[in-house]
Motif scaffolding. Structure first.
Motif, PDB file in Angstrom:
ATOM      1  N   SER A  90       3.394   9.717  -6.630  1.00  0.00           N
ATOM      2  CA  SER A  90       3.030  11.125  -6.785  1.00  0.00           C
ATOM      3  C   SER A  90       4.052  11.811  -7.670  1.00  0.00           C
ATOM      4  CB  SER A  90       2.963  11.819  -5.409  1.00  0.00           C
ATOM      5  OG  SER A  90       2.699  13.194  -5.551  1.00  0.00           O
ATOM      6  N   TRP A  91       3.587  12.344  -8.819  1.00  0.00           N
ATOM      7  CA  TRP A  91       4.421  13.147  -9.704  1.00  0.00           C
ATOM      8  C   TRP A  91       5.752  12.461 -10.014  1.00  0.00           C
ATOM      9  CZ3 TRP A  91       2.222  16.827 -12.353  1.00  0.00           C
ATOM     10  CH2 TRP A  91       1.096  17.452 -11.836  1.00  0.00           C
ATOM     11  N   PHE A  92       5.669  11.302 -10.618  1.00  0.00           N
ATOM     12  CA  PHE A  92       6.818  10.529 -11.059  1.00  0.00           C
ATOM     13  C   PHE A  92       7.680  10.023  -9.895  1.00  0.00           C
ATOM     14  CE2 PHE A  92       6.319  13.179 -15.021  1.00  0.00           C
ATOM     15  CZ  PHE A  92       5.820  12.150 -15.784  1.00  0.00           C
ATOM     16  N   PHE A  93       7.201  10.172  -8.664  1.00  0.00           N
ATOM     17  CA  PHE A  93       7.909   9.613  -7.518  1.00  0.00           C
ATOM     18  C   PHE A  93       7.103   8.443  -7.004  1.00  0.00           C
ATOM     19  CE2 PHE A  93       8.446   9.152  -2.948  1.00  0.00           C
ATOM     20  CZ  PHE A  93       9.830   9.010  -2.856  1.00  0.00           C
ATOM     21  N   SER A  94       7.733   7.272  -6.903  1.00  0.00           N
ATOM     22  CA  SER A  94       7.037   6.086  -6.414  1.00  0.00           C
ATOM     23  C   SER A  94       7.862   5.440  -5.316  1.00  0.00           C
ATOM     24  CB  SER A  94       6.809   5.078  -7.552  1.00  0.00           C
ATOM     25  OG  SER A  94       8.042   4.608  -8.063  1.00  0.00           O
ATOM     26  N   SER A  95       7.164   4.912  -4.338  1.00  0.00           N
ATOM     27  CA  SER A  95       7.829   4.242  -3.230  1.00  0.00           C
ATOM     28  C   SER A  95       6.926   3.147  -2.687  1.00  0.00           C
ATOM     29  CB  SER A  95       8.185   5.243  -2.123  1.00  0.00           C
ATOM     30  OG  SER A  95       6.998   5.747  -1.515  1.00  0.00           O
ATOM     31  N   CYS A  96       7.538   2.227  -1.974  1.00  0.00           N
ATOM     32  CA  CYS A  96       6.825   1.187  -1.242  1.00  0.00           C
ATOM     33  C   CYS A  96       7.021   1.460   0.241  1.00  0.00           C
ATOM     34  CB  CYS A  96       7.335  -0.200  -1.614  1.00  0.00           C
ATOM     35  SG  CYS A  96       6.939  -0.693  -3.305  1.00  0.00           S
ATOM     36  N   ASP A  97       5.923   1.642   0.971  1.00  0.00           N
ATOM     37  CA  ASP A  97       5.983   2.037   2.370  1.00  0.00           C
ATOM     38  C   ASP A  97       5.510   0.899   3.273  1.00  0.00           C
ATOM     39  OD1 ASP A  97       6.617   4.443   1.219  1.00  0.00           O
ATOM     40  OD2 ASP A  97       4.635   5.329   1.535  1.00  0.00           O
ATOM     41  N   ILE A  98       6.188   0.763   4.404  1.00  0.00           N
ATOM     42  CA  ILE A  98       5.712  -0.104   5.468  1.00  0.00           C
ATOM     43  C   ILE A  98       4.968   0.784   6.451  1.00  0.00           C
ATOM     44  CG2 ILE A  98       6.379  -1.651   7.338  1.00  0.00           C
ATOM     45  CD1 ILE A  98       8.765  -2.485   5.728  1.00  0.00           C
ATOM     46  N   VAL A  99       3.706   0.452   6.697  1.00  0.00           N
ATOM     47  CA  VAL A  99       2.832   1.316   7.484  1.00  0.00           C
ATOM     48  C   VAL A  99       2.308   0.568   8.711  1.00  0.00           C
ATOM     49  CG1 VAL A  99       2.162   2.707   5.503  1.00  0.00           C
ATOM     50  CG2 VAL A  99       0.836   0.674   6.094  1.00  0.00           C
ATOM     51  N   THR A 100       1.891   1.344   9.692  1.00  0.00           N
ATOM     52  CA  THR A 100       1.288   0.794  10.900  1.00  0.00           C
ATOM     53  C   THR A 100      -0.222   0.798  10.756  1.00  0.00           C
ATOM     54  OG1 THR A 100       1.200   2.944  11.977  1.00  0.00           O
ATOM     55  CG2 THR A 100       3.224   1.660  12.260  1.00  0.00           C
ATOM     56  N   SER A 101      -0.902   0.409  11.819  1.00  0.00           N
ATOM     57  CA  SER A 101      -2.359   0.347  11.779  1.00  0.00           C
ATOM     58  C   SER A 101      -3.001   1.716  11.616  1.00  0.00           C
ATOM     59  CB  SER A 101      -2.880  -0.323  13.052  1.00  0.00           C
ATOM     60  OG  SER A 101      -2.410   0.388  14.196  1.00  0.00           O
ATOM     61  N   ASP A 102      -2.316   2.787  12.066  1.00  0.00           N
ATOM     62  CA  ASP A 102      -2.866   4.133  11.915  1.00  0.00           C
ATOM     63  C   ASP A 102      -2.242   4.863  10.732  1.00  0.00           C
ATOM     64  OD1 ASP A 102      -0.371   4.335  12.976  1.00  0.00           O
ATOM     65  OD2 ASP A 102      -0.905   5.692  14.623  1.00  0.00           O
ATOM     66  N   ASP A 103      -1.722   4.109   9.761  1.00  0.00           N
ATOM     67  CA  ASP A 103      -1.156   4.634   8.519  1.00  0.00           C
ATOM     68  C   ASP A 103       0.120   5.444   8.727  1.00  0.00           C
ATOM     69  OD1 ASP A 103      -3.101   3.456   6.957  1.00  0.00           O
ATOM     70  OD2 ASP A 103      -4.450   5.181   7.101  1.00  0.00           O
ATOM     71  N   ALA A 104       0.773   5.298   9.852  1.00  0.00           N
ATOM     72  CA  ALA A 104       2.080   5.930  10.050  1.00  0.00           C
ATOM     73  C   ALA A 104       3.128   5.141   9.276  1.00  0.00           C
ATOM     74  CB  ALA A 104       2.438   5.974  11.530  1.00  0.00           C
ATOM     75  N   VAL A 105       4.018   5.859   8.599  1.00  0.00           N
ATOM     76  CA  VAL A 105       5.032   5.224   7.754  1.00  0.00           C
ATOM     77  C   VAL A 105       6.227   4.832   8.614  1.00  0.00           C
ATOM     78  CG1 VAL A 105       6.553   5.520   5.778  1.00  0.00           C
ATOM     79  CG2 VAL A 105       4.265   6.526   5.748  1.00  0.00           C
ATOM     80  N   LEU A 106       6.496   3.532   8.687  1.00  0.00           N
ATOM     81  CA  LEU A 106       7.668   3.040   9.416  1.00  0.00           C
ATOM     82  C   LEU A 106       8.921   3.062   8.551  1.00  0.00           C
ATOM     83  CD1 LEU A 106       6.139  -0.045  11.270  1.00  0.00           C
ATOM     84  CD2 LEU A 106       6.529   2.261  12.173  1.00  0.00           C
ATOM     85  N   ALA A 107       8.751   2.802   7.270  1.00  0.00           N
ATOM     86  CA  ALA A 107       9.891   2.786   6.346  1.00  0.00           C
ATOM     87  C   ALA A 107       9.387   3.120   4.956  1.00  0.00           C
ATOM     88  CB  ALA A 107      10.582   1.432   6.359  1.00  0.00           C
ATOM     89  N   ARG A 108      10.214   3.821   4.205  1.00  0.00           N
ATOM     90  CA  ARG A 108       9.871   4.193   2.827  1.00  0.00           C
ATOM     91  C   ARG A 108      11.031   3.806   1.920  1.00  0.00           C
ATOM     92  NH1 ARG A 108       6.805   9.592   1.525  1.00  0.00           N
ATOM     93  NH2 ARG A 108       5.126   8.095   1.954  1.00  0.00           N
ATOM     94  N   VAL A 109      10.737   3.018   0.912  1.00  0.00           N
ATOM     95  CA  VAL A 109      11.758   2.560  -0.031  1.00  0.00           C
ATOM     96  C   VAL A 109      11.473   3.180  -1.394  1.00  0.00           C
ATOM     97  CG1 VAL A 109      12.811   0.566  -1.145  1.00  0.00           C
ATOM     98  CG2 VAL A 109      11.984   0.387   1.221  1.00  0.00           C
ATOM     99  N   PRO A 110      12.271   4.166  -1.823  1.00  0.00           N
ATOM    100  CA  PRO A 110      12.076   4.719  -3.172  1.00  0.00           C
ATOM    101  C   PRO A 110      12.295   3.632  -4.221  1.00  0.00           C
ATOM    102  CG  PRO A 110      13.501   6.134  -1.842  1.00  0.00           C
ATOM    103  CD  PRO A 110      13.348   4.854  -1.088  1.00  0.00           C
ATOM    104  N   MET A 111      11.366   3.530  -5.142  1.00  0.00           N
ATOM    105  CA  MET A 111      11.452   2.489  -6.158  1.00  0.00           C
ATOM    106  C   MET A 111      12.190   2.936  -7.407  1.00  0.00           C
ATOM    107  SD  MET A 111      10.162  -0.099  -4.757  1.00  0.00           S
ATOM    108  CE  MET A 111       9.974  -1.201  -6.157  1.00  0.00           C
TER     109      MET A 111
END
Length: 354
Positions: A90-111
């Motif tokens: 989103s708007w020049f911000f990118s990340s790789c997220d680890i998500v749960t079954s209900d799309d809750a973000v467990l971890a976010r790694v800015p790329m």
């Protein structure tokens, strides 16, 4: 009355005579060429702004035309199963997220570094402002404010000249994951994830692909000078979990009547190698609906019978290699009938990430 009129240009000539010759020579291009330069700078800045925007946008690590490709790239970086990873952009911000079954973000790694989105957005704004500065300089040239017009034009010119180098710098630093967040995400254990209505356990070990859950595709082929031919085939994971493939595809060359031709095969290390392989082939992990590819190379010979399509031999028997009309591969070529001559040598590279 005298017979001569006053010379109105005398004061101007006197002022010109008092100016140094080197100053007149230095400022002559600005005094004579300002409108042309303002137009050139303005047009260049106008064309450069969308190019820089697209360049920086495509430089983001998670940029992909297929969302599944971006997710799988994140899974590769985080060393986590693809079904548990989601790419975010989103708007020049990118990340790789680890998500749960209900799309809750467990971890976010800015790329990208934290300063990168601000620098990328600032460069696009600066490039757009250069066009406005050139337009303002063009409007002031008819007034007595020629000096401010030159200053505005000089700033716009500097921005236009610096923008390509700055964009290249940002592109080189676009993929720099946060080291601490990346290490934490790689060590994270994910208990479970819901997939296709069933709970799928997530483990750190990835098993070898089940041959019954694989499909094979002919994705493109191309020709070059000297009768050289090249084609690519893909193996797709049709299961719900990530798995691994390795080695070289065991191809069978078939003619138009589906009869197998005698074609010698040489296993090479990569797509450019011409000598026999001396290394162990890599183990390639492919997520659900993700592919690994291998490349075939041969020389055309119209004097011999030719094979037009392929099959792959597996533990389950002979599997067809279907043509893939996916438009993503149009850049490399279309999946058309092959022309592999009987008895001609075919060089095959091992399976690798698509």
């Amino acid at each position: 009355m005298s017979g001569s009129e006053p010379d109105s240009g005398a004061p101007r000539d006197a002022r010109g005579a008092r100016q140094h010759w080197w100053w007149r020579a230095l400022t002559w291009p600005w005094r004579q060429r300002l409108p042309i330069l303002a137009h050139l700078v303005g047009i260049t800045a106008t064309l450069l702004t969308p190019v820089v925007f697209l360049w920086l946008g495509l430089s983001l690590p998670t940029t992909a035309f297929d969302p599944d490709d971006a997710d799988y790239r994140c899974a590769y970086v985080l060393e986590q199963p693809a079904v548990a990873v989601q790419a975010h952009e989103s708007w020049f911000f990118s990340s790789c997220d680890i998500v749960t079954s209900d799309d809750a973000v467990l971890a976010r790694v800015p790329m990208s570094p934290l300063w990168w989105p601000w620098a990328a957005g600032g460069l696009v704004v600066a490039c757009a402002s250069a066009a406005a500065l050139a337009l303002a300089a063009l409007g002031l040239r008819h007034s007595r404010r020629r000096r401010p017009a030159r200053a505005l034009l000089a700033v716009a010119l500097v921005i236009v000249l610096v923008t390509p180098r700055a964009a290249g710098f940002l592109s080189d630093h676009a993929e720099s994951p946060d080291a601490a967040a990346l290490a934490q995400a790689r060590q994270m254990a994910i208990p479970e994830l819901v997939g296709n209505g069933a709970v799928v356990p997530i483990t750190t070990s990835v098993e070898e692909c089940d041959p019954a859950q694989l499909s094979y595709w002919h994705i493109w082929n191309a020709a070059s000078l000297g009768g050289h031919r090249e084609a690519a085939i893909a193996v797709q994971n049709d299961s719900r979990a990530a798995c691994t493939v390795s080695g070289w595809p065991d191809i069978v060359v078939l003619d138009e009547q589906d009869q197998a031709l005698e074609v010698p095969v040489l296993h090479v290390d990569d797509q450019k190698a011409n000598s026999p392989s001396t290394q162990d082939p890599p183990v390639v992990e492919i997520g659900p609906r993700v592919r690994a590819v291998a490349t075939l190379r041969w020389d055309n010979d119209q004097t011999r019978p030719t094979g037009t399509h392929l099959a792959v031999t597996t533990v389950l028997g002979r599997e067809p290699v279907a043509k893939d009309p996916d438009p993503r591969y149009e850049e490399w070529g279309a999946a058309e009938d092959l022309s592999i001559p009987e008895g001609g040598l075919v060089l095959i590279s091992p399976w690798e990430h698509e």
